[in-house]
Design an enzyme around this catalytic site. Structure first.
Site, PDB file in Angstrom:
ATOM      1  N   ASN A   1       0.527  -1.097   0.277  1.00 49.99           N
ATOM      2  CA  ASN A   1       0.105   0.150  -0.118  1.00 49.99           C
ATOM      3  C   ASN A   1       0.611   0.668   0.032  1.00 49.99           C
ATOM      4  O   ASN A   1       1.833   1.201   0.795  1.00 49.99           O
ATOM      5  CB  ASN A   1      -1.088   0.141   1.503  1.00 49.99           C
ATOM      6  CG  ASN A   1      -0.333  -0.076   2.313  1.00 49.99           C
ATOM      7  OD1 ASN A   1       0.480  -1.023   2.858  1.00 49.99           O
ATOM      8  ND2 ASN A   1      -0.737   0.120   3.456  1.00 49.99           N
TER       9      ASN A   1
ATOM     10  N   GLU B   1       0.009   5.172   0.419  1.00 58.02           N
ATOM     11  CA  GLU B   1      -0.799   6.160   0.757  1.00 58.02           C
ATOM     12  C   GLU B   1      -0.595   7.425   0.860  1.00 58.02           C
ATOM     13  O   GLU B   1       0.785   8.214  -0.076  1.00 58.02           O
ATOM     14  CB  GLU B   1      -0.500   6.059   2.852  1.00 58.02           C
ATOM     15  CG  GLU B   1      -1.628   4.758   3.265  1.00 58.02           C
ATOM     16  CD  GLU B   1      -1.612   4.699   4.419  1.00 58.02           C
ATOM     17  OE1 GLU B   1      -1.669   5.049   5.428  1.00 58.02           O
ATOM     18  OE2 GLU B   1      -2.479   3.544   4.572  1.00 58.02           O
TER      19      GLU B   1
ATOM     20  N   GLU C   1      -2.489  -4.780  -3.249  1.00 58.78           N
ATOM     21  CA  GLU C   1      -3.539  -5.539  -4.309  1.00 58.78           C
ATOM     22  C   GLU C   1      -3.427  -4.847  -5.578  1.00 58.78           C
ATOM     23  O   GLU C   1      -3.149  -5.197  -6.656  1.00 58.78           O
ATOM     24  CB  GLU C   1      -4.620  -6.420  -3.914  1.00 58.78           C
ATOM     25  CG  GLU C   1      -4.956  -6.841  -2.829  1.00 58.78           C
ATOM     26  CD  GLU C   1      -4.849  -6.061  -1.118  1.00 58.78           C
ATOM     27  OE1 GLU C   1      -4.749  -5.422  -1.209  1.00 58.78           O
ATOM     28  OE2 GLU C   1      -5.773  -6.764  -0.581  1.00 58.78           O
TER      29      GLU C   1
ATOM     30  N   CYS D   1     -10.244  -5.583   0.883  1.00 60.53           N
ATOM     31  CA  CYS D   1     -11.405  -3.875   0.152  1.00 60.53           C
ATOM     32  C   CYS D   1     -12.051  -4.305  -0.775  1.00 60.53           C
ATOM     33  O   CYS D   1     -11.327  -5.050  -2.071  1.00 60.53           O
ATOM     34  CB  CYS D   1     -10.399  -2.974   1.153  1.00 60.53           C
ATOM     35  SG  CYS D   1     -10.216  -2.312  -0.781  1.00 60.53           S
TER      36      CYS D   1
END
Ligand code: THU
Length: 134
Positions: free
Chosen positions: A42, A44, A55, A86
């Protein structure tokens, strides 16, 4: 590469996650049909909605390498229970994976659970629904 190796690849790339806002690092590893492995973490952003999931990073790496079929995927986070992909990532995975593709979700502590793509996203929107669109 075994499922265990795939989870280890996800564990390794997780270390590179850029998660200063959530402090929740996630790693993902995809084995493509070719056997090659693609990883992502990830990333951010201070403008929060611009952040991307692990992913999504792994899928982008796979597609950039010229591959579009997922054989298996592993996702790992430092959560107490295996991290649940998610909703947006479930749809992104479904774009490149058949319903029977196995998704392994793990914790850094060694808990793992598996589900198929169809189990994660029942009733997925796919191209068949667009047949009669105007
Ligand atoms: N995250 C992922 O990378 N994958 C998921 O499937 C769940 C959430 C990330 C997004 C954000 O950077 C952090 O975890 C907290 O939501």
């Amino acid at each position: 590469m075994t499922s265990t190796d795939l989870m280890e690849a996800a564990r390794t790339v997780r270390e590179n996650a850029h998660a200063p806002y959530s402090n929740f690092k996630v790693g993902a590893a995809i084995r493509g049909k070719s056997g090659k492995v693609y990883v992502g973490c990830n990333v951010e952003n201070v403008a929060y909605p611009q952040g991307t999931c692990a992913e999504a990073g792994a899928i982008a790496a796979m597609v950039a390498a010229g591959e579009t079929e997922i054989a298996e995927i592993a996702v790992i986070a430092g959560s107490p229970e295996p991290v649940s992909c998610c909703g947006g990532c479930r749809q992104k995975i479904a774009e490149f994976a058949a319903g029977d593709v196995v998704v392994s979700m793990g914790t850094t502590g060694g808990n793992t659970m598996t589900a198929t793509v169809a189990e994660l996203l029942p009733g997925a929107f796919d191209q068949s629904y667009m047949g009669g669109s105007k």
